[in-house]
Enzyme design. Structure first.
Site, mmCIF file in Angstrom:
data_model
loop_
_atom_site.group_PDB
_atom_site.id
_atom_site.type_symbol
_atom_site.label_atom_id
_atom_site.label_comp_id
_atom_site.label_asym_id
_atom_site.label_seq_id
_atom_site.Cartn_x
_atom_site.Cartn_y
_atom_site.Cartn_z
ATOM 1 N N ARG A 234 0.819 -1.222 0.000
ATOM 2 C CA ARG A 234 0.000 0.000 0.000
ATOM 3 C C ARG A 234 0.859 1.281 0.000
ATOM 4 O O ARG A 234 0.502 2.276 0.647
ATOM 5 C CB ARG A 234 -0.938 0.025 1.210
ATOM 6 N N GLU B 165 -5.469 3.631 6.233
ATOM 7 C CA GLU B 165 -5.172 3.351 4.839
ATOM 8 C C GLU B 165 -5.777 4.435 3.947
ATOM 9 O O GLU B 165 -5.256 4.726 2.873
ATOM 10 C CB GLU B 165 -5.746 1.973 4.457
ATOM 11 N N SER C 96 -11.093 -0.789 3.036
ATOM 12 C CA SER C 96 -10.331 -0.907 4.288
ATOM 13 C C SER C 96 -9.975 0.487 4.779
ATOM 14 O O SER C 96 -9.351 1.253 4.057
ATOM 15 C CB SER C 96 -9.037 -1.672 4.054
HETATM 16 N N1 EPU Z 1 -10.935 -10.780 10.266
HETATM 17 C C1 EPU Z 1 -11.470 -10.632 11.522
HETATM 18 N N2 EPU Z 1 -12.645 -9.933 11.648
HETATM 19 C C2 EPU Z 1 -13.291 -9.403 10.582
HETATM 20 C C3 EPU Z 1 -12.751 -9.586 9.279
HETATM 21 C C4 EPU Z 1 -11.558 -10.263 9.153
HETATM 22 O O1 EPU Z 1 -10.941 -11.096 12.535
HETATM 23 O O2 EPU Z 1 -14.338 -8.754 10.776
HETATM 24 C C5 EPU Z 1 -9.616 -11.463 10.156
HETATM 25 C C6 EPU Z 1 -9.724 -12.897 9.719
HETATM 26 O O3 EPU Z 1 -8.737 -13.624 10.431
HETATM 27 C C7 EPU Z 1 -9.356 -12.858 8.263
HETATM 28 C C8 EPU Z 1 -8.337 -11.747 8.255
HETATM 29 O O4 EPU Z 1 -8.840 -10.811 9.198
HETATM 30 O O5 EPU Z 1 -8.805 -14.076 7.863
HETATM 31 C C9 EPU Z 1 -8.123 -11.100 6.909
HETATM 32 O O6 EPU Z 1 -9.376 -10.585 6.431
HETATM 33 P P1 EPU Z 1 -9.641 -10.390 4.858
HETATM 34 O O7 EPU Z 1 -9.279 -11.619 4.152
HETATM 35 O O8 EPU Z 1 -11.012 -9.869 4.675
HETATM 36 O O9 EPU Z 1 -8.577 -9.321 4.405
HETATM 37 P P2 EPU Z 1 -8.009 -7.995 5.098
HETATM 38 O O10 EPU Z 1 -6.589 -8.273 5.485
HETATM 39 O O11 EPU Z 1 -8.917 -7.474 6.146
HETATM 40 C C10 EPU Z 1 -7.014 -7.069 2.858
HETATM 41 C C11 EPU Z 1 -7.057 -5.794 2.078
HETATM 42 C C12 EPU Z 1 -8.360 -5.688 1.300
HETATM 43 C C13 EPU Z 1 -8.463 -6.877 0.372
HETATM 44 C C14 EPU Z 1 -8.424 -8.143 1.225
HETATM 45 C C15 EPU Z 1 -8.462 -9.401 0.400
HETATM 46 C C16 EPU Z 1 -5.722 -4.230 3.386
HETATM 47 C C17 EPU Z 1 -5.726 -2.999 4.228
HETATM 48 N N3 EPU Z 1 -6.915 -4.649 2.984
HETATM 49 O O12 EPU Z 1 -8.027 -6.974 3.853
HETATM 50 O O13 EPU Z 1 -8.306 -4.506 0.515
HETATM 51 O O14 EPU Z 1 -9.653 -6.841 -0.383
HETATM 52 O O15 EPU Z 1 -7.193 -8.173 1.996
HETATM 53 O O16 EPU Z 1 -7.213 -9.679 -0.118
HETATM 54 O O17 EPU Z 1 -4.658 -4.757 3.091
HETATM 55 C C18 EPU Z 1 -8.901 -2.201 0.552
HETATM 56 O O18 EPU Z 1 -7.697 -1.972 0.522
HETATM 57 O O19 EPU Z 1 -9.751 -1.269 0.546
HETATM 58 C C19 EPU Z 1 -9.338 -3.584 0.597
HETATM 59 C C20 EPU Z 1 -10.623 -3.904 0.701
#
Ligand code: EPU
Length: 328
Positions: free
Chosen positions: A158, A324, A229
């Site tokens: 990012r 972010e 995010s």
């Molecule tokens: N999780 C929780 N609670 C929640 C949601 C998620 O505990 O309410 C935990 C779970 O363990 C899950 C982990 O967080 O396995 C990761 O969640 P997720 O796969 O939804 O991905 P993220 O790390 O929260 C990132 C990007 C997203 C992208 C997703 C999918 C960032 C800041 N965000 O989110 O990007 O779509 O991975 O690859 O890196 C964005 O940048 O706007 C965005 C949506």
């Protein structure tokens, strides 16, 4: 070029925050940029999908340039020059329809092509840096167009040179992508892998899986204002991770450059704030990394909520999380 004054930007930012600007310019051809007398404090607007507008803005430049041009093509790869104002997901759809590999995991990410290199957009194990060859920009000081090579963009999670050394000095006008015509699909990411236990995926099927996964977790801005995010995932050192594992044996973590990545969504949820509301803003019920506007939220409501979250996560875990989204 179209110019307006005292423009309300409420429909031009996905959070749906009411905010006004003194001067508003709509750019349909990059060459028009040279005609504007840019103030020291201008804002470049694409889809307004990654920002909280917190004040009256003097000057807004809305980039609406369109065009996808094939520059070079052979049996293996294709080079595409894409104008900054193209909607990112329209470009992904174009690539998938033409069997070009490399954008599919990034399906449905809100925003424009011009914004894609700035924060090196990423999702489901892919980052846009993997397909960027170079970026063309308008240099504000010299009023000329320049090219920067991928290696000089310093792409990180990012992050890129556009958020640092070149911030406020340039306007991205187009991006040169290099895509493969036949490549391995990247379906190792948890949520996506589950779609393909039996059949071998096609490019179209991967796009469909990403779209379904995103739609099931992320609110649509037309229905509930948000900017994806709101925070970055946290990176912690090994010592800190060990400390966390002792207190929370189920903490999810991934090896990452600089240490270990801890999902900030997990930190927020474990701190008890998933679904928490503050005035007209709140932490989305289905995904704790997303802040939403329940209707009529002001930038202040959202920023106060962000403060509450940052402080609580720090109190509970001793981790400082970073935003972010851009606060403008
Ligand atoms: N999780 C929780 N609670 C929640 C949601 C998620 O505990 O309410 C935990 C779970 O363990 C899950 C982990 O967080 O396995 C990761 O969640 P997720 O796969 O939804 O991905 P993220 O790390 O929260 C990132 C990007 C997203 C992208 C997703 C999918 C960032 C800041 N965000 O989110 O990007 O779509 O991975 O690859 O890196 C964005 O940048 O706007 C965005 C949506």
């Amino acid at each position: 070029m179209q110019k307006e004054t005292n423009k309300n930007l409420i429909h031009l930012n996905t959070f749906g925050i009411e905010a006004f600007c003194d001067e508003y310019y709509e750019i349909e051809n990059s060459l028009e940029l040279a005609e504007i007398d840019l103030s020291d404090d201008f804002l470049i607007l694409g889809s307004g999908s990654n920002m909280v507008i917190s004040k009256r803005l003097p000057q807004v430049i809305h980039i609406k340039t369109k065009g996808i041009e094939i520059l070079e093509e052979n049996d293996k790869t294709v080079k595409l020059k894409v104008q900054a104002g193209e909607i990112w997901d329209d470009f992904v759809s174009f690539c998938v329809d033409n069997n070009y590999y490399g954008t599919e995991n990034l399906s449905l990410i809100p925003g424009t092509v011009g914004a894609s290199p700035i924060q090196n957009i990423g999702a489901y194990g892919a980052e846009v840096k993997d397909i960027i060859q170079s970026v063309e920009y308008f240099d504000i000081e010299t009023k000329s167009f320049k090219n920067i090579d991928k290696k000089d963009c310093f792409f990180e999670y990012r992050d890129s040179i556009f958020k640092h050394k070149l911030k406020g000095k340039i306007i991205v006008t187009s991006v040169l992508y290099i895509l493969e015509k036949n490549a391995e699909l990247n379906i190792s990411y948890g949520g996506i892998k589950n779609y393909f236990v039996e059949q071998k995926p096609t490019l179209k099927a991967v796009r469909k899986a990403v779209i379904e996964t995103r739609n099931s977790k992320l609110p649509k801005p037309e229905e509930l204002g948000n900017s994806g995010s709101f925070f970055q995932n946290a990176i912690v050192k090994e010592m800190k991770l060990r400390d966390l594992v002792v207190k929370h044996e189920n903490v999810p973590y991934f090896k990452a450059p600089g240490g270990f990545k801890i999902p900030t969504a997990w930190l927020i949820e474990t701190a008890g704030l998933k679904g928490f509301r503050h005035k007209n803003a709140g932490v989305y019920e289905n995904h704790a990394l997303i802040l939403v506007n329940y209707g009529g939220a002001t930038a202040n409501d959202i920023l106060e909520l962000a403060d509450i979250i940052e402080n609580k996560v720090f109190d509970v875990f001793g981790i400082k999380i970073s935003k972010e989204v851009n606060i403008v």
